[in-house]
Enzyme design. Structure first.
Site, PDB file in Angstrom:
ATOM      1  N   LYS A   8     -10.664  -0.118  10.214  1.00  0.00           N
ATOM      2  CA  LYS A   8     -10.779  -1.358   9.432  1.00  0.00           C
ATOM      3  C   LYS A   8     -11.198  -2.534  10.304  1.00  0.00           C
ATOM      4  O   LYS A   8     -11.514  -3.605   9.808  1.00  0.00           O
ATOM      5  CB  LYS A   8      -9.445  -1.671   8.754  1.00  0.00           C
TER       6      LYS A   8
ATOM      7  N   ASP B 296       2.812  -4.209   8.661  1.00  0.00           N
ATOM      8  CA  ASP B 296       1.605  -3.431   8.377  1.00  0.00           C
ATOM      9  C   ASP B 296       0.431  -4.405   8.507  1.00  0.00           C
ATOM     10  O   ASP B 296       0.157  -5.193   7.608  1.00  0.00           O
ATOM     11  CB  ASP B 296       1.712  -2.848   6.966  1.00  0.00           C
TER      12      ASP B 296
ATOM     13  N   GLN C  23      -4.771  -5.031   7.407  1.00  0.00           N
ATOM     14  CA  GLN C  23      -5.787  -5.943   6.876  1.00  0.00           C
ATOM     15  C   GLN C  23      -5.870  -7.252   7.654  1.00  0.00           C
ATOM     16  O   GLN C  23      -6.659  -8.132   7.318  1.00  0.00           O
ATOM     17  CB  GLN C  23      -5.509  -6.245   5.388  1.00  0.00           C
TER      18      GLN C  23
ATOM     19  N   CYS D 245      -4.663   2.125  -3.917  1.00  0.00           N
ATOM     20  CA  CYS D 245      -3.463   2.701  -3.295  1.00  0.00           C
ATOM     21  C   CYS D 245      -2.249   1.798  -3.458  1.00  0.00           C
ATOM     22  O   CYS D 245      -1.365   1.766  -2.594  1.00  0.00           O
ATOM     23  CB  CYS D 245      -3.665   3.003  -1.814  1.00  0.00           C
TER      24      CYS D 245
ATOM     25  N   HIS E 113       0.875  -1.178   0.000  1.00  0.00           N
ATOM     26  CA  HIS E 113       0.000   0.000   0.000  1.00  0.00           C
ATOM     27  C   HIS E 113       0.917   1.234   0.000  1.00  0.00           C
ATOM     28  O   HIS E 113       2.001   1.186   0.581  1.00  0.00           O
ATOM     29  CB  HIS E 113      -0.830  -0.043   1.291  1.00  0.00           C
TER      30      HIS E 113
HETATM   31  C1  LIG Z   1      -2.405  -2.746   3.880  1.00  0.00           C
HETATM   32  C2  LIG Z   1      -2.714  -1.336   4.252  1.00  0.00           C
HETATM   33  N1  LIG Z   1      -1.779  -0.546   4.774  1.00  0.00           N
HETATM   34  C3  LIG Z   1      -2.019   0.712   5.141  1.00  0.00           C
HETATM   35  C4  LIG Z   1      -3.255   1.281   4.989  1.00  0.00           C
HETATM   36  C5  LIG Z   1      -3.471   2.695   5.416  1.00  0.00           C
HETATM   37  O1  LIG Z   1      -4.379   2.759   6.453  1.00  0.00           O
HETATM   38  P1  LIG Z   1      -4.937   4.147   6.986  1.00  0.00           P
HETATM   39  O2  LIG Z   1      -5.371   4.918   5.788  1.00  0.00           O
HETATM   40  O3  LIG Z   1      -6.063   3.770   7.874  1.00  0.00           O
HETATM   41  O4  LIG Z   1      -3.817   4.818   7.715  1.00  0.00           O
HETATM   42  C6  LIG Z   1      -4.270   0.522   4.442  1.00  0.00           C
HETATM   43  C7  LIG Z   1      -5.594   1.110   4.197  1.00  0.00           C
HETATM   44  O5  LIG Z   1      -6.168   1.007   3.134  1.00  0.00           O
HETATM   45  C8  LIG Z   1      -3.999  -0.821   4.070  1.00  0.00           C
HETATM   46  O6  LIG Z   1      -4.958  -1.588   3.536  1.00  0.00           O
END
Ligand SMILES: Cc1ncc(COP(=O)(O)O)c(C=O)c1O
Lengths: 414, 138
Positions: free
Chosen positions: A234, A208, A211, A372, A131
């Site tokens: 999430k 990270d 998910q 993203c 991401h």
């Molecule tokens: C794998 C992953 N990392 C990071 C993020 C970023 O999360 P946030 O926008 O809540 O900070 C997301 C959100 O879509 C994600 O799916």
């Protein structure tokens, strides 16, 4: 077939669960809403909504500073939420830092640990699944320090190529940062092995976990990861709250991120001493109701049982995959063996956006585009996908409706 | 010679009145897009891209006599249909007519109400680009 599936082996009472989510019971474009965009954000159960409501109607107050009754209640609720998070991920409370979300967790580590310990020529490893949140902060750090960003390649199915990862590791590797689960494809990475290999090379690891939390049990100690970030929104809690977990020894070595109230012990114009963990990284009045909502959300999924949730979602994934593949020219993007409940797909040369619009007309919410993950899309040679991402409140019938909806859209678009 | 804008607008409104079902309306829009004459490859370049659309839109204009003509394409079937509507209204008109047109037909056929804000921005960007061409040629 469907009825048989419905009496699912997992004994999850989805009808009952859906009653906990008021938002699911509405019409969109005159059709019952089918919400399949859970990887973007999850819906909130009543207990979470009530927790926020109770906070504002009964004990709103700033925390850690008042001597009065409401301040005690608010502080206790917020710190209880921290305790819940700590237990949930198997960490110590002082290792659980409230932040805004995954993005902030990564930025915090890059800006503190990274700034302090990364020097010219060092290497940081991420993966092709990333991401943007797990790319850009490291890129910024590398640019500032003259360090190098290395990328673990993936197979066409969307799995990390482990041997290639091992080849990238060397004595210059300082940080490895990878997703537990890919948001775009659903790939579940072998994080335990990734962490062990990084440690052997002397690097620390950021996971990270954005998910992962909604779908499975997690244990930071068992994985032995060094840093770990996720977003409350999430995992059925409010937006604007998230967690950075860090090993105590590492957090102790790190300089503060932001300066301000809460994070100090003593301030004079000459010198400030910093508060101890976890407050050191929590400058300013935090998102109090967000923290409380996160505690409520984790309690909620734990009451249902994450093992049951994982098992049920796996059944949904298998059913959905099978049904989708019955559609002409439909191709599933992301076919990892170990996969969470994400269905990314393309139909012929139809632009995902067009399909998304026509599904929306039928009350079905999916996400379309690059999710993203532009470098990942480039790697796969596509511009984007349609993504149906499932939660435990989704049903087999909803997947049938998705398939019907796609077929209808395709007839119009062809 | 093209019909006056107001006449084309009336025709469009009548055509769209036939549909109560959104999916039917979309089908019609998409069909309009399919009938849009292809854009020559030299215009399928970034210079002709309209910014502000989630999907890609290429727009080219030329002048003949006192009339301006538009040609366009999109990688999205839905967007292409929407451009086809704009092209039908504006192509072959005098630049001044385009610049001063209040675009009442967009509300009359409820084009904007079915569009998410993102797509609506795209629509605004397309119209803006057409008006910019018209201004340049005026
Ligand atoms: C794998 C992953 N990392 C990071 C993020 C970023 O999360 P946030 O926008 O809540 O900070 C997301 C959100 O879509 C994600 O799916």
């Amino acid at each position: 077939m469907i009825a048989e599936k419905k009496i699912s082996k997992t004994l999850l009472d989805v009808e009952q669960i859906r009653n906990d989510f008021p938002i699911l019971h509405q019409l969109v474009n005159k059709k019952p809403l089918i919400y399949l965009d859970n990887a973007a954000t999850s819906q909130k159960p009543l207990t979470v909504i009530n927790a926020i409501n109770n906070y504002y109607t009964q004990y709103n107050s700033n925390i850690h500073r008042g001597a009065h009754h409401l301040a005690h209640l608010a502080t206790e609720a917020y710190e209880n939420a921290r305790k819940t998070v700590a237990q949930h991920i198997n960490a110590a409370e002082k290792e659980v830092n409230f932040v805004r979300g995954t993005t902030e967790a990564i930025n915090l580590v890059a800006a503190t640990y990274g700034r302090k310990f990364i020097t010219k020529g060092d290497e940081i490893i991420i993966s092709a699944l990333e991401h943007h949140s797990n790319i850009v902060p490291w890129q910024m750090l590398c640019e500032e320090k003259g360090a190098l960003l290395k990328v673990i390649p993936i197979t066409d199915d969307g799995e990390i190529i482990f041997e290639e990862y091992l080849k990238l590791l060397n004595e210059k590797t300082k940080i490895v940062s990878v997703p537990y689960i890919s948001n775009a494809l659903g790939t579940i990475n072998p994080v335990k092995e990734i962490i062990a290999a990084a440690h052997k090379a002397g690097a620390i690891v950021f996971i990270d976990a954005a998910q992962a939390l909604p779908h499975q049990k997690v244990d930071v100690k068992e994985l032995d990861c060094d840093f770990w970030g996720f977003s409350g929104h999430k995992v059925f809690a409010a937006t604007g709250i998230g967690i950075l977990y860090g090993k105590e020894s590492l957090l102790e070595q790190m300089p503060p991120y932001m300066g301000g109230g809460e994070m100090i012990k003593n301030v004079t114009f000459e010198k400030t001493t910093y508060n101890e963990l976890p407050y050191k990284f929590e400058a300013g009045t935090p998102n109090i109701e967000g923290g409380i909502s996160l505690g409520a959300a984790l309690n909620y999924i734990n009451n249902i049982g994450l093992d049951k949730i994982s098992a049920y979602e796996h059944e949904l994934l298998e059913y959905g995959t099978e049904k989708l593949l019955e559609i002409d020219e439909l191709k599933i993007i992301g076919r990892a063996k170990n996969k969470s409940s994400v269905l990314s797909f393309l139909v012929g040369d139809i632009l995902p956006y067009d399909l998304g619009v026509l599904l929306n007309e039928q009350g079905i919410a999916i996400r379309t585009g690059h999710h993203c993950c532009q470098p990942l899309m480039n790697r796969l040679g596509i511009e984007g996908t349609c993504r149906a991402s499932l939660a435990f409140y989704n049903t087999f019938e909803e997947l049938d409706e998705l398939v019907k909806g796609i077929k209808k859209a395709v007839t119009i678009l062809k | 010679m093209s019909k006056p804008i107001s006449e084309i607008e009336n025709e469009l409104a009548e055509e769209f009145d036939l549909f109560d079902d959104q999916m039917d309306k979309y089908e019609y829009i998409i069909d309009l897009g399919k009938k849009l004459p292809p854009l020559a490859p030299q215009y399928l370049q970034d210079d002709f891209l309209v910014k502000g659309c989630q999907s890609k839109v290429w727009l080219h204009a030329y002048i003949e006599g006192d009339r301006i003509f538009f040609e366009a394409d999109s990688n999205s079937s839905i967007t292409k249909g929407i451009i086809a509507i704009l092209v039908r209204v504006f192509s072959g008109q005098k630049p001044s007519e385009i610049i001063n047109n209040p675009l009442a037909f967009i509300d009359r056929i409820q084009l904007r109400s079915h569009l998410s804000s993102q797509r609506s921005n795209g629509l605004t960007a397309m119209i803006q680009r057409m008006k910019t061409y018209a201004t340049a040629f005026a």
